[in-house]
Design a protein around this motif. Structure first.
Motif, mmCIF file in Angstrom:
data_model
loop_
_atom_site.group_PDB
_atom_site.id
_atom_site.type_symbol
_atom_site.label_atom_id
_atom_site.label_comp_id
_atom_site.label_asym_id
_atom_site.label_seq_id
_atom_site.Cartn_x
_atom_site.Cartn_y
_atom_site.Cartn_z
ATOM 1 N N LYS A 237 0.835 -1.205 0.000
ATOM 2 C CA LYS A 237 0.000 0.000 0.000
ATOM 3 C C LYS A 237 0.868 1.252 0.000
ATOM 4 O O LYS A 237 0.602 2.218 -0.735
ATOM 5 C CB LYS A 237 -0.922 -0.006 1.215
ATOM 6 C CG LYS A 237 -1.861 1.187 1.309
ATOM 7 C CD LYS A 237 -2.775 1.061 2.512
ATOM 8 C CE LYS A 237 -3.745 2.230 2.601
ATOM 9 N NZ LYS A 237 -4.649 2.086 3.784
ATOM 10 N N LEU A 238 1.922 1.243 0.811
ATOM 11 C CA LEU A 238 2.817 2.401 0.880
ATOM 12 C C LEU A 238 3.532 2.631 -0.446
ATOM 13 O O LEU A 238 3.651 3.770 -0.915
ATOM 14 C CB LEU A 238 3.837 2.194 2.004
ATOM 15 C CG LEU A 238 3.279 2.171 3.428
ATOM 16 C CD1 LEU A 238 4.374 1.823 4.413
ATOM 17 C CD2 LEU A 238 2.637 3.505 3.784
ATOM 18 N N ALA A 239 4.013 1.555 -1.056
ATOM 19 C CA ALA A 239 4.709 1.677 -2.337
ATOM 20 C C ALA A 239 3.783 2.269 -3.399
ATOM 21 O O ALA A 239 4.191 3.139 -4.179
ATOM 22 C CB ALA A 239 5.230 0.316 -2.784
ATOM 23 N N GLN A 240 2.554 1.811 -3.420
ATOM 24 C CA GLN A 240 1.592 2.327 -4.390
ATOM 25 C C GLN A 240 1.312 3.804 -4.159
ATOM 26 O O GLN A 240 1.185 4.576 -5.122
ATOM 27 C CB GLN A 240 0.298 1.506 -4.314
ATOM 28 C CG GLN A 240 0.468 0.079 -4.817
ATOM 29 C CD GLN A 240 -0.664 -0.839 -4.407
ATOM 30 O OE1 GLN A 240 -1.618 -0.414 -3.745
ATOM 31 N NE2 GLN A 240 -0.584 -2.105 -4.775
ATOM 32 N N GLN A 241 1.244 4.206 -2.903
ATOM 33 C CA GLN A 241 1.014 5.617 -2.597
ATOM 34 C C GLN A 241 2.200 6.478 -3.030
ATOM 35 O O GLN A 241 2.016 7.575 -3.568
ATOM 36 C CB GLN A 241 0.760 5.787 -1.095
ATOM 37 C CG GLN A 241 -0.568 5.212 -0.627
ATOM 38 C CD GLN A 241 -0.729 5.284 0.874
ATOM 39 O OE1 GLN A 241 0.223 5.545 1.615
ATOM 40 N NE2 GLN A 241 -1.944 5.040 1.352
ATOM 41 N N ILE A 242 3.410 5.969 -2.815
ATOM 42 C CA ILE A 242 4.606 6.719 -3.219
ATOM 43 C C ILE A 242 4.654 6.877 -4.732
ATOM 44 O O ILE A 242 4.908 7.971 -5.257
ATOM 45 C CB ILE A 242 5.876 6.014 -2.700
ATOM 46 C CG1 ILE A 242 5.930 6.086 -1.168
ATOM 47 C CG2 ILE A 242 7.129 6.647 -3.301
ATOM 48 C CD1 ILE A 242 6.994 5.210 -0.546
ATOM 49 N N ASP B 220 -1.632 -11.253 -0.854
ATOM 50 C CA ASP B 220 -1.235 -10.856 -2.210
ATOM 51 C C ASP B 220 -0.443 -9.555 -2.247
ATOM 52 O O ASP B 220 0.212 -9.269 -3.249
ATOM 53 C CB ASP B 220 -2.475 -10.710 -3.116
ATOM 54 C CG ASP B 220 -3.141 -12.046 -3.386
ATOM 55 O OD1 ASP B 220 -2.420 -13.064 -3.444
ATOM 56 O OD2 ASP B 220 -4.374 -12.068 -3.526
ATOM 57 N N SER B 221 -0.501 -8.763 -1.150
ATOM 58 C CA SER B 221 0.124 -7.443 -1.227
ATOM 59 C C SER B 221 0.966 -7.050 -0.025
ATOM 60 O O SER B 221 1.786 -6.138 -0.133
ATOM 61 C CB SER B 221 -0.960 -6.371 -1.430
ATOM 62 O OG SER B 221 -1.883 -6.380 -0.351
#
Length: 251
Positions: free
Chosen positions: A59-64, A138-139
């Motif tokens: 989730k953090l990677a996607q936000q970045i 999965d994430s």
């Protein structure tokens, strides 16, 4: 301007406090206790402020990647750091493998009997009608590592219907801590942070990929405090904070 006025202005400027700088860190939820301790100590020493957002690494990677204003990212798995790096958001030469961890099976309370996790281990029988708390398989790295371990042990297909997935590993820990799930799979460091759970077994190291926490300074970092705190993550105080919570120091 008179000499007296010039001296007065000079002294006033010299006495003015230096504005505190803010460091924004996105970090895997499993790091909360250790990283909070380190940040508090660093803030007291430097006068700067550290703002930390904890969540699942995916989730953090996607936000970045989507543009969230983070200065430092610490992931619980290399694959999510790779995604951020592929997007061109990691400062060249400012990524390192920081920490390691261990995967464990926990139970609610203090009276749970230990189990041997290996050949012949039957997790579905242990669960009975209860749920198995895990992070999203999965994430979230803890969930991905856990699924890999259960698959290697021939248990995943049997227990999948009983798995209660959570947004991050600390949420999975909370399900077991409160008794909503009798068992869960978390990191050893998470188990150490909660007195309401007991480690009943440790997964064989060869049943899942090595757990590695990479840290990186991101291209959005704009001041000296960002780089200073990134470097502090591998300093003496950080090593003490991380080892106190059960992490393995890789650097």
């Amino acid at each position: 301007m008179s000499r007296r006025l010039a001296l007065t202005l000079a002294f006033a400027l010299a006495a003015s406090p230096v504005a505190a700088e803010e460091v924004v860190v996105f970090a895997a939820a499993s790091m909360k206790n250790a990283l909070d301790d380190l940040a508090a100590q660093w803030q007291a020493e430097t006068g700067n402020q550290v703002v930390i957002s904890y969540a699942g690494s995916g989730k953090l990677a996607q936000q970045i990647v989507a543009g969230a204003p983070a200065d430092i990212f610490v992931s619980a798995a290399p694959n999510w750091m790779d995604e951020v790096q592929k997007a061109g958001l990691v400062v060249a030469g400012m990524r390192e493998d920081l920490l390691g961890n261990t995967l464990v099976l926990i139970a609610h309370g203090k009276d749970a009997a230990p189990v041997e996790i290996g050949a012949g281990f039957d997790l579905s029988a242990l669960l009975g009608d209860g749920k198995l708390a895990m992070a999203m398989v999965d994430s979230v790295p803890a969930g991905q590592y856990g699924k890999a371990a259960l698959t290697a042990l021939g248990q995943w297909d049997k227990v999948e219907p009983a798995v209660a997935q959570s947004d991050n590993v600390r949420a999975a820990l909370a399900l077991v801590s409160t008794g909503e799930a009798p068992y869960g799979i978390v990191y050893a460091t998470d188990a150490a942070a909660d007195d309401n759970v007991t480690v009943v077994g440790t997964f064989p190291a060869d049943s899942y990929p090595a757990i590695v926490y990479p840290a990186a300074l991101l291209t959005g970092a704009a001041d000296a405090a960002d780089k200073a705190f990134y470097e502090a993550l591998s300093g003496e105080a950080a090593r003490a904070a991380f080892t106190a919570q059960g992490f393995t120091i890789l650097k």
